[in-house]
Design a protein around this motif. Structure first.
Motif, PDB file in Angstrom:
ATOM      1  N   LYS A   1     -22.230  22.202 -15.773  1.00 23.09           N
ATOM      2  CA  LYS A   1     -22.675  23.208 -14.775  1.00 23.09           C
ATOM      3  C   LYS A   1     -24.137  23.174 -14.807  1.00 23.09           C
ATOM      4  CE  LYS A   1     -22.564  26.775 -11.987  1.00 23.09           C
ATOM      5  NZ  LYS A   1     -22.227  26.666 -10.694  1.00 23.09           N
ATOM      6  N   VAL A   2     -25.007  22.799 -13.655  1.00 21.21           N
ATOM      7  CA  VAL A   2     -26.285  22.717 -13.837  1.00 21.21           C
ATOM      8  C   VAL A   2     -26.807  23.790 -12.542  1.00 21.21           C
ATOM      9  CG1 VAL A   2     -28.343  21.243 -13.080  1.00 21.21           C
ATOM     10  CG2 VAL A   2     -26.200  20.354 -14.194  1.00 21.21           C
ATOM     11  N   LYS A   3     -27.746  24.621 -12.815  1.00 21.20           N
ATOM     12  CA  LYS A   3     -28.381  25.445 -12.069  1.00 21.20           C
ATOM     13  C   LYS A   3     -29.908  25.812 -12.489  1.00 21.20           C
ATOM     14  CE  LYS A   3     -26.681  29.484 -14.103  1.00 21.20           C
ATOM     15  NZ  LYS A   3     -25.974  30.950 -14.129  1.00 21.20           N
TER      16      LYS A   3
ATOM     17  N   TRP B   1     -17.413  18.087 -18.054  1.00 21.34           N
ATOM     18  CA  TRP B   1     -17.900  18.476 -16.812  1.00 21.34           C
ATOM     19  C   TRP B   1     -19.045  19.401 -16.945  1.00 21.34           C
ATOM     20  CZ3 TRP B   1     -18.233  23.789 -15.201  1.00 21.34           C
ATOM     21  CH2 TRP B   1     -18.539  24.021 -14.027  1.00 21.34           C
TER      22      TRP B   1
ATOM     23  N   ASP C   1     -24.660  19.382 -10.158  1.00 24.83           N
ATOM     24  CA  ASP C   1     -23.964  20.241 -10.520  1.00 24.83           C
ATOM     25  C   ASP C   1     -22.344  19.906 -10.301  1.00 24.83           C
ATOM     26  OD1 ASP C   1     -22.799  22.922 -11.254  1.00 24.83           O
ATOM     27  OD2 ASP C   1     -22.805  23.488  -9.244  1.00 24.83           O
ATOM     28  N   GLY C   2     -21.384  20.315 -11.292  1.00 24.86           N
ATOM     29  CA  GLY C   2     -20.181  19.846 -11.199  1.00 24.86           C
ATOM     30  C   GLY C   2     -19.799  18.451 -11.300  1.00 24.86           C
TER      31      GLY C   2
ATOM     32  N   VAL D   1     -30.078  19.890 -10.328  1.00 31.08           N
ATOM     33  CA  VAL D   1     -29.102  20.854  -9.648  1.00 31.08           C
ATOM     34  C   VAL D   1     -27.992  20.087  -8.868  1.00 31.08           C
ATOM     35  CG1 VAL D   1     -29.028  22.830  -8.104  1.00 31.08           C
ATOM     36  CG2 VAL D   1     -30.771  22.825  -9.854  1.00 31.08           C
TER      37      VAL D   1
END
Length: 166
Positions: A50-52, A48, A40-41, A37
């Motif tokens: 997105k990690v969540k 690019w 992310d970014g 996480v």
């Protein structure tokens, strides 16, 4: 640059068999999730990311994600801007997503003038202005695995973009 040992990887595909643009990693240890996480970014392999942390929806429509509030609604507005669209989306999917808002009269998906490639955004026009207020309530909903942006479309002046004559 490892976050930890991976137990499994799931990379869903669209109906056409092409990658859906997102994936799921299951780590063997919980502390690996926090490391992932933290990425992310960042850019990875020229893209690019997105990690969540997963929320159990497997990338399907889920809770809304935050977005800044909509712009002021232009008087008589019947069109909304839609952004952050999946490159696998089609007009029928958009019409289906917005059908509860009101009658959709037109869907315009932006394409590159040179290549014809979809640019990831478009506009949805409704039969009446009240439908745009309902559409704005769907900000951040997930369509084809992406949280879409929705805003009132600015009015067009000058009668459009030309294109012909005889």
């Amino acid at each position: 640059k490892s976050c930890g040992d991976i137990e499994s990887i799931d990379l869903p595909a669209g109906a056409d068999g092409r990658p859906a643009g997102f994936g799921f990693l299951t780590f063997k240890k919980a502390e690996s999730v926090a490391k992932a996480v933290a990425m992310d970014g960042q850019e990875m392999m020229g893209r690019w990311i997105k990690v969540k942390e997963a929320d159990g929806t497997d990338g399907k429509r889920q809770e809304r994600t935050p977005q800044k509030g909509p712009s002021e609604k232009p008087e008589g507005c019947t069109t909304v801007f839609v952004g952050n669209l999946s490159f696998q989306i089609d007009e029928d999917t958009i019409r289906d997503f917005f059908k509860e808002c009101g009658e959709v009269t037109n869907v315009r998906l932006a394409t590159d003038r040179e290549t014809g490639d979809f640019k990831g955004f478009g506009h949805v026009e409704f039969a009446d202005s009240a439908a745009t207020d309902e559409a704005i309530k769907l900000v951040g909903e997930f369509v084809c695995g992406r949280a879409i942006r929705i805003d009132y479309a600015a009015g067009r002046s000058g009668g459009g973009g030309g294109g012909g004559g005889s």
